[in-house]
Design an enzyme around this catalytic site. Structure first.
Site, PDB file in Angstrom:
ATOM      1  N   GLN A 176       0.821  -1.210   0.000  1.00  0.00           N
ATOM      2  CA  GLN A 176       0.000   0.000   0.000  1.00  0.00           C
ATOM      3  C   GLN A 176       0.856   1.262   0.000  1.00  0.00           C
ATOM      4  O   GLN A 176       0.477   2.283  -0.593  1.00  0.00           O
ATOM      5  CB  GLN A 176      -0.974   0.006   1.189  1.00  0.00           C
ATOM      6  CG  GLN A 176      -0.338  -0.048   2.555  1.00  0.00           C
ATOM      7  CD  GLN A 176      -0.134  -1.464   3.067  1.00  0.00           C
ATOM      8  OE1 GLN A 176      -0.013  -2.395   2.278  1.00  0.00           O
ATOM      9  NE2 GLN A 176      -0.093  -1.622   4.370  1.00  0.00           N
ATOM     10  N   SER A 230      16.973 -10.522   1.423  1.00  0.00           N
ATOM     11  CA  SER A 230      18.428 -10.422   1.294  1.00  0.00           C
ATOM     12  C   SER A 230      19.094 -11.787   1.147  1.00  0.00           C
ATOM     13  O   SER A 230      18.538 -12.818   1.528  1.00  0.00           O
ATOM     14  CB  SER A 230      18.990  -9.697   2.517  1.00  0.00           C
ATOM     15  OG  SER A 230      20.331  -9.347   2.312  1.00  0.00           O
ATOM     16  N   GLN A 282      23.532 -13.386   7.923  1.00  0.00           N
ATOM     17  CA  GLN A 282      22.596 -13.162   6.827  1.00  0.00           C
ATOM     18  C   GLN A 282      21.236 -13.759   7.147  1.00  0.00           C
ATOM     19  O   GLN A 282      20.186 -13.160   6.877  1.00  0.00           O
ATOM     20  CB  GLN A 282      23.142 -13.790   5.543  1.00  0.00           C
ATOM     21  CG  GLN A 282      22.315 -13.506   4.313  1.00  0.00           C
ATOM     22  CD  GLN A 282      22.306 -12.036   3.959  1.00  0.00           C
ATOM     23  OE1 GLN A 282      23.288 -11.334   4.162  1.00  0.00           O
ATOM     24  NE2 GLN A 282      21.188 -11.560   3.471  1.00  0.00           N
ATOM     25  N   HIS A 303      18.212 -11.928   9.034  1.00  0.00           N
ATOM     26  CA  HIS A 303      17.333 -10.941   8.403  1.00  0.00           C
ATOM     27  C   HIS A 303      15.885 -11.422   8.399  1.00  0.00           C
ATOM     28  O   HIS A 303      14.958 -10.623   8.490  1.00  0.00           O
ATOM     29  CB  HIS A 303      17.777 -10.657   6.965  1.00  0.00           C
ATOM     30  CG  HIS A 303      18.854  -9.630   6.858  1.00  0.00           C
ATOM     31  ND1 HIS A 303      18.626  -8.297   7.092  1.00  0.00           N
ATOM     32  CD2 HIS A 303      20.162  -9.735   6.540  1.00  0.00           C
ATOM     33  CE1 HIS A 303      19.756  -7.612   6.931  1.00  0.00           C
ATOM     34  NE2 HIS A 303      20.695  -8.471   6.590  1.00  0.00           N
ATOM     35  N   GLU A 329      23.151 -11.252  -4.414  1.00  0.00           N
ATOM     36  CA  GLU A 329      23.127  -9.860  -3.948  1.00  0.00           C
ATOM     37  C   GLU A 329      24.492  -9.505  -3.343  1.00  0.00           C
ATOM     38  O   GLU A 329      25.163  -8.574  -3.773  1.00  0.00           O
ATOM     39  CB  GLU A 329      22.026  -9.685  -2.904  1.00  0.00           C
ATOM     40  CG  GLU A 329      21.983  -8.295  -2.292  1.00  0.00           C
ATOM     41  CD  GLU A 329      21.076  -8.224  -1.089  1.00  0.00           C
ATOM     42  OE1 GLU A 329      20.664  -7.101  -0.731  1.00  0.00           O
ATOM     43  OE2 GLU A 329      20.767  -9.275  -0.474  1.00  0.00           O
ATOM     44  N   HIS A 330      24.891 -10.246  -2.311  1.00  0.00           N
ATOM     45  CA  HIS A 330      26.226 -10.101  -1.712  1.00  0.00           C
ATOM     46  C   HIS A 330      27.035 -11.358  -2.032  1.00  0.00           C
ATOM     47  O   HIS A 330      26.553 -12.470  -1.822  1.00  0.00           O
ATOM     48  CB  HIS A 330      26.157  -9.981  -0.186  1.00  0.00           C
ATOM     49  CG  HIS A 330      25.291  -8.875   0.311  1.00  0.00           C
ATOM     50  ND1 HIS A 330      23.967  -9.073   0.670  1.00  0.00           N
ATOM     51  CD2 HIS A 330      25.560  -7.572   0.539  1.00  0.00           C
ATOM     52  CE1 HIS A 330      23.456  -7.929   1.105  1.00  0.00           C
ATOM     53  NE2 HIS A 330      24.392  -6.998   1.027  1.00  0.00           N
ATOM     54  N   ASP A 366      27.347  -3.252   4.799  1.00  0.00           N
ATOM     55  CA  ASP A 366      26.042  -2.750   5.228  1.00  0.00           C
ATOM     56  C   ASP A 366      26.152  -1.439   5.994  1.00  0.00           C
ATOM     57  O   ASP A 366      25.260  -0.592   5.922  1.00  0.00           O
ATOM     58  CB  ASP A 366      25.351  -3.779   6.126  1.00  0.00           C
ATOM     59  CG  ASP A 366      24.692  -4.896   5.330  1.00  0.00           C
ATOM     60  OD1 ASP A 366      24.584  -4.767   4.098  1.00  0.00           O
ATOM     61  OD2 ASP A 366      24.300  -5.899   5.944  1.00  0.00           O
ATOM     62  N   GLU A 408      17.121   3.672 -44.272  1.00  0.00           N
ATOM     63  CA  GLU A 408      15.965   3.512 -43.388  1.00  0.00           C
ATOM     64  C   GLU A 408      14.714   4.172 -43.956  1.00  0.00           C
ATOM     65  O   GLU A 408      13.715   4.321 -43.235  1.00  0.00           O
ATOM     66  CB  GLU A 408      16.303   4.062 -42.000  1.00  0.00           C
ATOM     67  CG  GLU A 408      17.456   3.288 -41.364  1.00  0.00           C
ATOM     68  CD  GLU A 408      17.692   3.656 -39.909  1.00  0.00           C
ATOM     69  OE1 GLU A 408      17.025   4.587 -39.416  1.00  0.00           O
ATOM     70  OE2 GLU A 408      18.536   2.996 -39.270  1.00  0.00           O
ATOM     71  N   HIS A 416      14.869  13.254 -43.483  1.00  0.00           N
ATOM     72  CA  HIS A 416      15.954  13.466 -42.522  1.00  0.00           C
ATOM     73  C   HIS A 416      17.161  14.094 -43.237  1.00  0.00           C
ATOM     74  O   HIS A 416      17.748  15.061 -42.754  1.00  0.00           O
ATOM     75  CB  HIS A 416      16.362  12.136 -41.868  1.00  0.00           C
ATOM     76  CG  HIS A 416      15.489  11.724 -40.730  1.00  0.00           C
ATOM     77  ND1 HIS A 416      14.129  11.582 -40.850  1.00  0.00           N
ATOM     78  CD2 HIS A 416      15.788  11.422 -39.440  1.00  0.00           C
ATOM     79  CE1 HIS A 416      13.622  11.198 -39.680  1.00  0.00           C
ATOM     80  NE2 HIS A 416      14.613  11.102 -38.801  1.00  0.00           N
TER      81      HIS A 416
END
Length: 432
Positions: free
Chosen positions: A194, A240, A262, A265, A330-331, A363, A417, A422
């Site tokens: 939301q 993560s 890790q 998380h 990611e890491h 981090d 083209e 042009h």
């Protein structure tokens, strides 16, 4: 729940075809997207009322339209609920990130001159951005620094933070203090899909922004992907993950600690090890069993390691490299005898080289950004930076002599083209 982790333990020749996938099943993903679209559509139609309803449903907090936005007095009060050491630590992180991002912006000025044609790149900051800061059981003032501060360094004029509240309608005071330290005053106590919908489309209270950044749950990530049809986002940055590639010389105890850090998380976090050493793999597994039994937040860590933790033993380092790049973490921690050289061949959102370059360093203290692509998107996305809050505009200035030198080539290409007008536009500049 069991008192020791049971990670997936594979030999590379026994890997299932979809071992690297972190997504849900197609059916579950479709159900998730349908639910998120329902939330987004309600916010688009009902505005504030939908935010109030969903906040009560998901966060158990009762708000009114006048209390959606955090007041200046609440930010002032937040300082009374944190320690001086916490304020100093946030200011330290701000300094480290500022230095790195400011230097990055100085490296982006490009100007090329070629036979009468000058091409220059000009950077312009976005007008407004929305920064999503996760809430829940943990506080993430670091995410405020990594998103809102970086936007401010880039020169964004309007920066908005959305973060979920607790059941009493309170946003974590560390998040509010971090926002104040970073110079951000427009903060809303809404979270989840939301909040993403409100930032994208606006409500009676929240004016929409031009881009949405920040990490979040699978619900937040799905919402960002859905609204990206109408508004820019940074990247899919979901739950993560850390992957460690290591050889027989690595310290199994340190690897276990990093996988546990890790895993705390949340139960949807990913912790993995890829190694050509059977002994190291077994030692890491033994250390995990030993350490988890005595660690804080053990239940959450056990859930994460059991559901998404894995160890893969390869036949050689070359195979380990290929699997590491297929996963595109990611890491990525590189704990090998030739870590620096090896890192040049690896794909990840962030690469940490050597035994002292752990994920917690990146981090909080290295100055790099911890908002990074997850779920394999590191193969095509980069981590968040000041450049993500900029538009690159090219400026071209050409002399008559410069245009004359390219005139023939332009005509060949425009004829190819089937765009004859042009070349006529070019020819007109040489006619009396």
């Amino acid at each position: 729940m069991q008192n020791q982790p049971t990670l997936k333990f594979w030999n590379s020749n026994q890997l299932p075809p979809d071992w690297f996938r972190r997504q849900q099943t197609n059916q579950n993903q479709a159900e998730l997207e349908a639910d998120i679209k329902t939330i987004i559509n309600r916010v688009r139609i009902e505005g504030d009322q939908a935010l109030l309803d969903f906040t009560q449903k998901f966060d158990k907090a009762i708000l009114t339209p006048t209390t959606i936005k955090i007041s200046p007095s609440e930010i002032k009060e937040a300082y009374q609920q944190v320690t001086k050491e916490q304020v100093v630590a946030i200011e330290f992180m701000k300094q480290r990130v500022s230095i790195f991002q400011q230097q990055l912006l100085t490296q982006t000025n490009v100007c090329a001159f070629n036979e009468g044609i000058m091409v220059q790149t000009m950077l312009q900051p976005l007008e407004s951005v929305g920064c999503y800061v996760p809430g829940g059981q943990a506080a993430y003032p670091s995410t405020v620094v990594m998103t809102a501060l970086v936007a401010k360094i880039a020169g964004v004029k309007r920066i908005v933070i959305c973060s979920p509240s607790n059941a009493e309608g309170k946003v974590n005071p560390l998040v509010l203090v971090a926002a104040d330290i970073c110079g951000i005053s427009e903060i809303y106590r809404v979270g989840g899909a939301q909040a993403i919908a409100a930032l994208a489309y606006g409500t009676q209270t929240i004016v929409p922004v031009h881009k949405i950044v920040g990490p979040g749950s699978k619900y937040v990530t799905a919402a960002k992907v859905i609204v990206s049809q109408d508004i820019a986002i940074d990247m899919p940055a979901g739950p993560s993950e850390v992957l460690i590639i290591a050889d027989q010389y690595a310290d199994a105890r340190l690897i276990a600690y990093d996988m546990i850090s890790q895993a705390e998380h949340g139960t949807d976090s990913v912790s993995g090890l890829i190694t050509p050493s059977q002994k190291l793999a077994q030692d890491v597994q033994a250390w995990l069993t030993k350490l988890v039994a005595m660690t804080p937040r053990a239940e959450k860590i056990l859930g994460s390691l059991t559901k998404y933790g894995f160890i893969i033993v390869c036949t050689n380092m070359e195979e380990a490299i290929n699997l590491t790049n297929q996963f595109a973490a990611e890491h990525l921690e590189v704990m090998t005898n030739d870590a620096k050289k090896l890192s040049q061949r690896l794909t990840a959102g962030l690469i940490l080289v050597g035994p002292y370059s752990s994920v917690p360093l990146s981090d909080y203290a290295s100055g790099t950004n911890h908002v990074l692509p997850t779920s394999g998107f590191a193969q095509s996305f980069s981590g968040l930076s000041a450049m993500d809050f900029m538009r690159r505009v090219s400026i071209v200035e050409c002399s008559k002599e410069g245009l004359e030198k390219v005139r023939t080539h332009v005509k060949v290409l425009t004829d190819t083209e089937n765009l004859p007008n042009h070349s006529k536009a070019i020819d007109a500049r040489f006619q009396p």
